[in-house]
Design a protein around this motif. Structure first.
Motif: not given
Length: 699
Positions: A385-391
């Motif tokens: 996985h390459q997970l991206l969590l952003g705002l």
């Protein structure tokens, strides 16, 4: 992984070493040591450049993370620095002339803005991953290609990653950034329309250990345009500073100070005078029907921001991008009234004299834009996985004042200027847009499969002084799947959505406009062969709630139902041989008739070859061909057919030590052509032949 085998030989010491033949010495004293294997990975390409040649293989734009383009299930075109230089691009439009899926000169020559179309709609312009333009084109300044490392076009809806935007996607420009190795250049340009330009690009380390590095890009231009009385003057200073205290942390400060002094090359000439059906023939493409001393388009723009990265550990890293921009624009123009009576806007039987419209606009705005995300890499069973969590967030404020009125009529075939007293301004209500988005994306790899899934929630508030706020929110999704076949072939399918809040209300029903939504289904294939990349894609793009002229009140707008646009795109980019570089594409689009018309077919091929003359090396020549089919615009009324056009571009260059000399010619045959005629009554000329000679010294 590269492997080098080294056979080491030790030579014994002898007092008679100088007297012995070398072969005998080696034979007598040779000792064979154990074989040593040196294994090293080649330096990875940066997703923001610099690039080697025409082909880029990695990007941040498609996923907001460092991703190979062969693993991104969506169409993306990257124009590298070398390609910009070889094609002699002096504007963003020029740089996109050979980009797939793009109509680069949608409004021909326009000194005010870069009018590009992607898949039939207007893309949003970004810089370093942050939105650059919000609102009317007088709210920003045209970007300077010399300050850019590369230009990236992500085709199709991108709201899952970037928030509110059009279904066309985004054009993301990547700034030149500090370098660990010294690189310096200064250059001059001389060209058509009295073009005189000096420029400098200086970069390198500040400290020996590389902890601090810098870059300064500067440019000064004094020029005219193909339209009389319209200058093209520019001053730019773009400093950058990087602090890299260790291998886990970096902070880059970016600044840009730009001052443009120009006017409006857009004269809004009527159909007959532009296409030559008028009894007086075609009006000259150099004709100016404003008023010297009154017309202007002047912009001052400041941008300040930073890019921050920090690796928390081997699996997780934090990234942040922040930019503040301030823009001031003064726009005054007098142009032809081709709209009141599009079929015959002339006041006399000879069809020479037209009414004119005077427009004045002054705007000031500030915009804060930021994006921060956490990126993690981990595995669950057989899936990596390459997970991206952003705002991300945006706050845009603008104040403006305007004036609008009639100007004296003029003979457009023999203009006589009478002067014009500026009209009194009236204040417009201040406007403000605030936007906030939360998003999550997972790039999953399993065996030969790559899957991308993302979800985003946006909240947007548009306010205008004296009126209720417009509040909109939406979910945006993205799904994609790609399968990597042997031999560098990767077919894919993807689905993406767009979300565009529309401020205001219908003048007929007084109901608030609904947000415009877009949905795209795309299927394609990407192929790598040697140093070439080939791509092909089919897409269907559906929109709803687009604004169109209201049938009851033509000066007002209403919202239509659904529209559907379908198309096919093919592109080839890279090095065919060690000496030949190419960039070619073909576009077919079946655009919905309720949308503004563009050519159904477009094709372009650009190629360069390196060669020697006798024993003299360092020569490079390039030739390009661009084709656009005939088309007709039916939005706002049935416009005339715009003829098909073929255009040629050329380049010759010589590298001689630290010097590079180049001669670029766009529209080699000086074809006089119309880029578009709108259904509302006006036409826009394309660029005439433009010659630019340059000399660059690199040290």
């Amino acid at each position: 992984m590269a492997e080098i085998r080294v056979r080491a030989i030790a030579l014994g010491t002898t007092a008679a070493i100088a007297a012995l033949p070398w072969a005998a010495l080696a034979q007598q004293n040779e000792q064979v040591l154990p074989e040593v294997k040196v294994r090293a990975k080649p330096a990875a390409e940066s997703p923001v450049g610099p690039d080697d040649g025409y082909r880029a293989t990695r990007s941040n734009t498609a996923t907001k993370s460092d991703t190979p383009l062969m693993e991104a299930p969506q169409s993306i075109t990257i124009v590298t620095r070398e390609r910009i230089e070889d094609q002699g691009a002096t504007s963003l439009q020029d740089a996109l002339n050979y980009a797939a899926g793009v109509r680069s000169d949608a409004y021909g020559l326009d000194s005010r803005t870069d009018s590009t179309r992607v898949r039939g709609s207007y893309p949003d312009e970004y810089r370093d991953g942050l939105r650059r333009l919000f609102g009317y084109y007088t709210s920003t300044a045209r970007i300077e290609p010399y300050t850019l490392e590369r230009i990236e076009v992500l085709r199709g809806p991108a709201s899952m990653l970037y928030g509110q935007g059009t279904p066309a996607g985004i054009v993301n420009t990547v700034s030149k950034r500090p370098l660990a190795e010294p690189r310096h250049e200064v250059g001059v340009q001389l060209g058509s329309f009295s073009r005189r330009q000096v420029q400098a690009d200086l970069a390198g380390p500040i400290t020996k250990d590389g902890e601090w590095s810098y870059r300064v890009v500067a440019l000064y231009r004094d020029a005219d345009t193909q339209v009389s009385h319209v200058p093209d003057d520019r001053r730019i200073l773009a400093p950058a500073l990087t602090w890299r205290p260790n291998g886990a942390t970096s902070l880059t400060l970016l600044g840009s100070f730009q001052d443009d002094r120009t006017g409006s090359t857009s004269q809004f000439f009527p159909w007959s005078a532009s296409l030559g059906t008028n009894p007086n023939g075609r009006v000259s493409s150099s004709t100016f029907i404003g008023e010297p001393g009154f017309d202007r388009y002047d912009t001052e723009r400041t941008e300040l921001g930073w890019l921050f990265e920090h690796k928390l550990n081997d699996a997780w890293q934090l990234k942040q991008a922040v930019r503040f921009s301030h823009n001031e624009n003064q726009y005054r123009s007098i142009y032809a009234d081709s709209f009141t009576s599009p079929a015959n806007p002339f006041l006399d039987l000879a069809q020479r004299v037209m009414n004119r419209i005077a427009w004045q606009d002054q705007r000031k705005n500030n915009m804060w834009a930021s994006d921060q995300h956490l990126e993690g890499r981990f595995t669950t069973g057989a899936v990596s996985h390459q997970l991206l969590l952003g705002l991300d967030a945006l706050d845009f404020k603008e104040s403006s004042r305007s004036a609008f009125g009639a100007a004296p009529a003029i003979d457009i075939y023999n203009p006589v200027y009478t002067g014009f007293t500026p009209l009194p301004y009236f204040d417009n209500p201040d406007v403000r847009t605030k936007h906030f988005g939360l998003y999550a994306q997972d790039q999953m790899k399993m065996d030969r499969w790559t899957l991308v899934a993302g979800l985003r929630r946006d909240a947007s508030v548009s306010s205008q002084a004296g009126a209720p706020d417009n509040e909109d929110d939406a979910w945006s999704k993205r799904l994609g799947a790609m399968y990597r076949l042997p031999g560098g072939v990767a077919p894919y399918v993807s689905y993406a959505e767009s979300f565009t809040p529309i401020p205001g209300a219908s003048a007929v029903t007084n109901t608030r406009f609904k947000p415009q939504r877009g949905k795209q289904l795309e299927g394609g294939v990407k192929v790598e062969r040697g140093r070439m990349t080939y791509t092909a894609a089919l897409y269907e793009l559906r929109e709803e709630n687009i604004r169109i002229p209201d049938p009851l009140i033509p000066t007002a707008q209403t919202q239509a139902g659904k529209t559907t646009t379908r198309g096919f795109e093919a592109e080839a980019v890279g090095a065919l041989t060690p000496r030949i570089d190419v960039a070619a594409h073909y576009n077919f689009i079946d655009i919905d008739p309720t949308l503004e018309g563009i050519p159904e077919h477009q094709a372009a091929v650009w190629g360069t070859v390196r060669f020697e003359i006798g024993q003299v090396q360092g020569f490079k020549a390039g030739l390009g061909w661009r084709y656009m089919s005939a088309f007709r615009d039916n939005q706002g009324g049935a416009g005339p057919e715009v003829p098909a056009v073929n255009l040629l571009d050329a380049m010759i260059a010589r590298d001689q030590g630290p010097w590079r000399y180049a001669l670029n010619v766009q529209n080699l045959t000086d074809k006089i052509y119309v880029a578009t005629c709108l259904g509302r009554g006006d036409c826009w000329f394309g660029n005439r032949r433009t010659i630019v000679a340059s000399a660059t010294y690199r040290f």
